[in-house]
Design an enzyme around this catalytic site. Structure first.
Site, mmCIF file in Angstrom:
data_model
loop_
_atom_site.group_PDB
_atom_site.id
_atom_site.type_symbol
_atom_site.label_atom_id
_atom_site.label_comp_id
_atom_site.label_asym_id
_atom_site.label_seq_id
_atom_site.Cartn_x
_atom_site.Cartn_y
_atom_site.Cartn_z
ATOM 1 C CE1 TYR A 251 -3.258 2.991 1.209
ATOM 2 C CE2 TYR A 251 -1.677 3.290 2.983
ATOM 3 C CZ TYR A 251 -2.761 3.740 2.261
ATOM 4 O OH TYR A 251 -3.342 4.952 2.590
HETATM 5 P P1 NAD Z 1 -12.200 5.411 2.337
HETATM 6 O O1 NAD Z 1 -12.044 4.048 1.772
HETATM 7 O O2 NAD Z 1 -13.239 5.605 3.393
HETATM 8 O O3 NAD Z 1 -12.460 6.452 1.170
HETATM 9 C C1 NAD Z 1 -11.951 6.292 -0.140
HETATM 10 C C2 NAD Z 1 -13.129 6.398 -1.113
HETATM 11 O O4 NAD Z 1 -12.596 6.345 -2.450
HETATM 12 C C3 NAD Z 1 -14.124 5.257 -0.985
HETATM 13 O O5 NAD Z 1 -15.423 5.775 -0.744
HETATM 14 C C4 NAD Z 1 -14.034 4.505 -2.317
HETATM 15 O O6 NAD Z 1 -15.286 3.984 -2.733
HETATM 16 C C5 NAD Z 1 -13.509 5.576 -3.248
HETATM 17 N N1 NAD Z 1 -12.727 5.043 -4.381
HETATM 18 C C6 NAD Z 1 -11.706 4.164 -4.329
HETATM 19 N N2 NAD Z 1 -11.221 3.942 -5.570
HETATM 20 C C7 NAD Z 1 -11.939 4.730 -6.417
HETATM 21 C C8 NAD Z 1 -11.907 4.963 -7.827
HETATM 22 N N3 NAD Z 1 -11.017 4.316 -8.623
HETATM 23 N N4 NAD Z 1 -12.782 5.826 -8.371
HETATM 24 C C9 NAD Z 1 -13.683 6.480 -7.584
HETATM 25 N N5 NAD Z 1 -13.766 6.299 -6.240
HETATM 26 C C10 NAD Z 1 -12.911 5.435 -5.670
HETATM 27 O O7 NAD Z 1 -10.750 5.843 2.888
HETATM 28 P P2 NAD Z 1 -10.289 7.062 3.805
HETATM 29 O O8 NAD Z 1 -9.774 6.492 5.070
HETATM 30 O O9 NAD Z 1 -11.339 8.127 3.798
HETATM 31 O O10 NAD Z 1 -9.015 7.561 2.971
HETATM 32 C C11 NAD Z 1 -9.134 8.559 1.964
HETATM 33 C C12 NAD Z 1 -7.762 8.766 1.335
HETATM 34 O O11 NAD Z 1 -6.822 9.164 2.319
HETATM 35 C C13 NAD Z 1 -7.190 7.501 0.682
HETATM 36 O O12 NAD Z 1 -6.518 7.882 -0.499
HETATM 37 C C14 NAD Z 1 -6.199 6.990 1.717
HETATM 38 O O13 NAD Z 1 -5.140 6.268 1.111
HETATM 39 C C15 NAD Z 1 -5.707 8.288 2.322
HETATM 40 N N6 NAD Z 1 -5.228 8.170 3.692
HETATM 41 C C16 NAD Z 1 -6.078 7.787 4.688
HETATM 42 C C17 NAD Z 1 -5.615 7.729 6.002
HETATM 43 C C18 NAD Z 1 -6.488 7.323 7.154
HETATM 44 O O14 NAD Z 1 -5.976 7.243 8.292
HETATM 45 N N7 NAD Z 1 -7.789 7.089 6.945
HETATM 46 C C19 NAD Z 1 -4.287 8.053 6.283
HETATM 47 C C20 NAD Z 1 -3.438 8.378 5.226
HETATM 48 C C21 NAD Z 1 -3.928 8.479 3.934
HETATM 49 C C1 UGA Z 2 -3.996 4.083 8.792
HETATM 50 C C2 UGA Z 2 -4.928 3.927 7.582
HETATM 51 O O1 UGA Z 2 -5.692 2.740 7.715
HETATM 52 C C3 UGA Z 2 -4.168 3.874 6.282
HETATM 53 O O2 UGA Z 2 -5.091 3.915 5.206
HETATM 54 C C4 UGA Z 2 -3.279 5.079 6.249
HETATM 55 O O3 UGA Z 2 -2.586 5.201 5.077
HETATM 56 C C5 UGA Z 2 -2.348 5.093 7.435
HETATM 57 O O4 UGA Z 2 -3.141 5.170 8.613
HETATM 58 C C6 UGA Z 2 -1.431 6.295 7.427
HETATM 59 O O5 UGA Z 2 -1.240 6.946 8.454
HETATM 60 O O6 UGA Z 2 -0.848 6.566 6.396
HETATM 61 P P1 UGA Z 2 -2.855 2.397 10.441
HETATM 62 O O7 UGA Z 2 -1.861 3.290 11.104
HETATM 63 O O8 UGA Z 2 -2.518 0.952 10.318
HETATM 64 O O9 UGA Z 2 -3.228 2.897 8.977
HETATM 65 O O10 UGA Z 2 -4.227 2.626 11.254
HETATM 66 P P2 UGA Z 2 -5.184 1.655 12.049
HETATM 67 O O11 UGA Z 2 -5.809 0.660 11.158
HETATM 68 O O12 UGA Z 2 -6.091 2.500 12.859
HETATM 69 O O13 UGA Z 2 -4.180 0.847 13.021
HETATM 70 C C7 UGA Z 2 -3.430 1.494 14.043
HETATM 71 C C8 UGA Z 2 -2.640 0.435 14.792
HETATM 72 O O14 UGA Z 2 -3.553 -0.424 15.486
HETATM 73 C C9 UGA Z 2 -1.811 -0.480 13.893
HETATM 74 O O15 UGA Z 2 -0.566 -0.752 14.498
HETATM 75 C C10 UGA Z 2 -2.619 -1.753 13.823
HETATM 76 O O16 UGA Z 2 -1.857 -2.924 13.656
HETATM 77 C C11 UGA Z 2 -3.308 -1.766 15.148
HETATM 78 N N1 UGA Z 2 -4.596 -2.492 15.094
HETATM 79 C C12 UGA Z 2 -5.527 -2.198 14.171
HETATM 80 C C13 UGA Z 2 -4.843 -3.476 16.045
HETATM 81 O O17 UGA Z 2 -3.972 -3.791 16.887
HETATM 82 N N2 UGA Z 2 -6.031 -4.102 16.019
HETATM 83 C C14 UGA Z 2 -7.002 -3.823 15.104
HETATM 84 O O18 UGA Z 2 -8.100 -4.438 15.152
HETATM 85 C C15 UGA Z 2 -6.745 -2.827 14.143
#
Ligand code: NAD
Ligand code: UGA
Length: 310
Positions: A146
Site C-alpha cells: 500500500y
Molecule cells: P475510504 O475508503 O473511506 O475512502 C476512499 C473512497 O474512495 C471510498 O469511498 C471509495 O469507494 C472511493 N474510491 C476508491 N477507488 C476509487 C476509484 N477508482 N474511483 C472512484 N472512487 C474510488 O478511505 P479514507 O480512510 O477516507 O481515505 C481517503 C484517502 O486518504 C485515501 O486515499 C487513503 O489512502 C488516504 N489516507 C487515509 C488515512 C487514514 O488514516 N484514513 C491516512 C493516510 C492516507
Molecule cells: C492508517 C490507515 O488505515 C491507512 O489507510 C493510512 O494510510 C495510514 O493510517 C497512514 O497513516 O498513512 P494504520 O496506522 O494501520 O493505517 O491505522 P489503524 O488501522 O487504525 O491501526 C493502528 C494500529 O492499530 C496499527 O498498528 C494496527 O496494527 C493496530 N490495530 C488495528 C490493532 O492492533 N487491532 C485492530 O483491530 C486494528
C-alpha cells in the site's frame, strides 16, 4: 471543486465542510467494496443536499477530462486504503485505485485550468522511519505494498508539477480517526468491541505508536492546502499525539466504562512500529494547528458510535 472519494471516511467530512463554507462541490465515488458500500452511501446521505453533486463511477472508467474541465481545485482522496490488506493478489487493486487512477486524473488536469491538485498521501510512505519526529525530506521507504502505491502516486504528483507546472500538493495524513472512521481501522474496531462486549484484537504487543490525527484537523489542513500549499511540495499532517495502541485502549475503557478484554495476535507484515511527524512545514505554510486532542477526539468517536454524535 472536484472531490474524489467523497463518500469515504475523510472525503465525506471534507465535502461537508466545503459545502458548509458555501462551495459548490462535485463528488466522485465508485462505492468500492473494500468495506461495505452501504456505509459509504450512509456517509454520503449524511452530507448530501444543496451544494454537492455526486458522480458515481470509477476514476479509471469515467471521462476524466470532462470531470476536471470547469474545476478550480481538485481534492484527490479516492483510493484503496489499508496497510495490512495490500499483500498478495489484492495488490492489483491498489495499483489500479492508487496509481493508475491518480495518473489518469493528473493527465486530465494538464489541459484544464486546475489551480491546485491536492493529493491524499500517507504516513505509510515512511515505513519504519529513520528518525522521529520525521520530516518531509527524510527518506521515504515504505514497508507495505500500500505504502509503495501511495508513494508512487505522490511522485506522480511531483512529476506533473515539474514537467507541466500542474500545481500539485501532497498531504501525508497520519492515521486519521473520528466519526465515520473506516470499519477496518483500530479505533472503530476497539470502540465497537467495547460497546458490544466483544474482545479487542491487538496485533503484536500493543506498544506500536501512531501520531493519531482527528479528522476535522485533517480537513482543515486539506482546505488550507488548496490555497496556501506550495506547488510541488509535500506536507506531514499529524495530530501531535504520539500514543501507543495500549494507551488508546485504556482511554476507550475509561470513556465507555467497559471492562475490556484484549487478545494479542502476531504482528502483521506492513505495520510500522512507530509514526511521528514534524509538522513545522504545515504550520508555517498552511497555518496548520491541530485543535482536537486524543481524549476529546476519542470521546467524539465514541459518542458517534453510540448514536449520540454527528
Ligand atoms: P475510504 O475508503 O473511506 O475512502 C476512499 C473512497 O474512495 C471510498 O469511498 C471509495 O469507494 C472511493 N474510491 C476508491 N477507488 C476509487 C476509484 N477508482 N474511483 C472512484 N472512487 C474510488 O478511505 P479514507 O480512510 O477516507 O481515505 C481517503 C484517502 O486518504 C485515501 O486515499 C487513503 O489512502 C488516504 N489516507 C487515509 C488515512 C487514514 O488514516 N484514513 C491516512 C493516510 C492516507
Ligand atoms: C492508517 C490507515 O488505515 C491507512 O489507510 C493510512 O494510510 C495510514 O493510517 C497512514 O497513516 O498513512 P494504520 O496506522 O494501520 O493505517 O491505522 P489503524 O488501522 O487504525 O491501526 C493502528 C494500529 O492499530 C496499527 O498498528 C494496527 O496494527 C493496530 N490495530 C488495528 C490493532 O492492533 N487491532 C485492530 O483491530 C486494528
Amino acid at each position: 471543486m472536484l472531490l474524489t472519494g467523497a463518500a469515504g471516511f475523510i472525503g465525506s467530512h471534507l465535502a461537508e465542510r466545503l459545502v458548509g463554507e458555501g462551495h459548490e462541490v462535485v463528488g466522485v465515488d465508485a462505492f468500492t467494496d473494500y468495506y461495505d458500500p452501504d456505509l459509504k452511501r450512509a456517509n454520503f446521505a449524511a452530507i448530501a443536499g444543496d451544494g454537492v453533486d455526486l458522480v458515481e463511477g470509477d476514476l479509471n472508467d469515467l471521462d476524466a477530462e470532462s470531470l476536471v474541465r470547469e474545476v478550480d481545485v481538485v481534492f484527490h482522496l479516492a483510493g484503496q486504503p489499508g496497510v495490512r490488506a495490500s499483500w498478495g493478489e489484492s495488490f492489483g487493486v491498489y495499483l489500479d485505485q492508487n496509481v493508475l487512477a491518480t495518473q489518469r486524473l493528473l493527465e486530465a488536469c494538464r489541459s484544464a485550468s486546475t489551480e491546485r491538485f491536492v493529493y491524499a498521501s500517507s504516513s505509510s510512505i515512511y515505513g519504519d522511519a529513520e528518525r522521529f519526529p520525521t520530516v518531509e525530506d527524510d527518506l521515504p521507504a515504505p514497508i507495505s505494498p500500500y505504502g509503495v502505491t501511495k508513494l508512487a502516486a505522490e511522485h506522480l504528483c511531483r512529476l506533473y508539477f515539474r514537467a507541466y507546472r500542474l500545481p500539485t500538493v501532497s498531504l501525508r495524513y497520519f492515521t486519521i480517526y473520528g466519526p465515520r472512521q473506516r470499519p477496518d481501522m483500530a479505533f472503530n474496531r476497539f470502540i465497537a468491541g467495547a460497546l458490544h462486549g466483544n474482545s479487542l484484537t491487538v496485533y503484536g504487543d500493543g506498544e506500536q505508536i501512531r501520531d493519531f490525527t482527528y479528522v476535522a484537523d485533517a480537513v482543515s489542513a486539506t482546505i488550507a492546502a488548496a490555497t496556501q500549499g506550495q506547488p510541488g511540495l509535500v506536507y506531514n499532517i499529524a495530530g501531535g499525539t504520539q500514543t501507543s495502541v495500549r494507551e488508546v485502549i485504556e482511554t476507550i475503557g475509561e470513556l465507555t466504562g467497559a471492562e475490556l478484554r484484549v487478545e494479542n495476535r502476531d504482528p502483521v507484515a506492513g505495520d510500522a512500529r512507530r509514526t511521528g511527524a514534524d509538522t513545522s512545514r504545515a504550520r508555517q505554510d498552511l497555518g496548520y494547528s491541530p485543535s482536537v486532542d486524543l481524549r476529546d477526539g476519542l470521546s467524539l468517536q465514541v459518542a458517534h458510535a453510540q448514536g449520540n454524535g454527528d
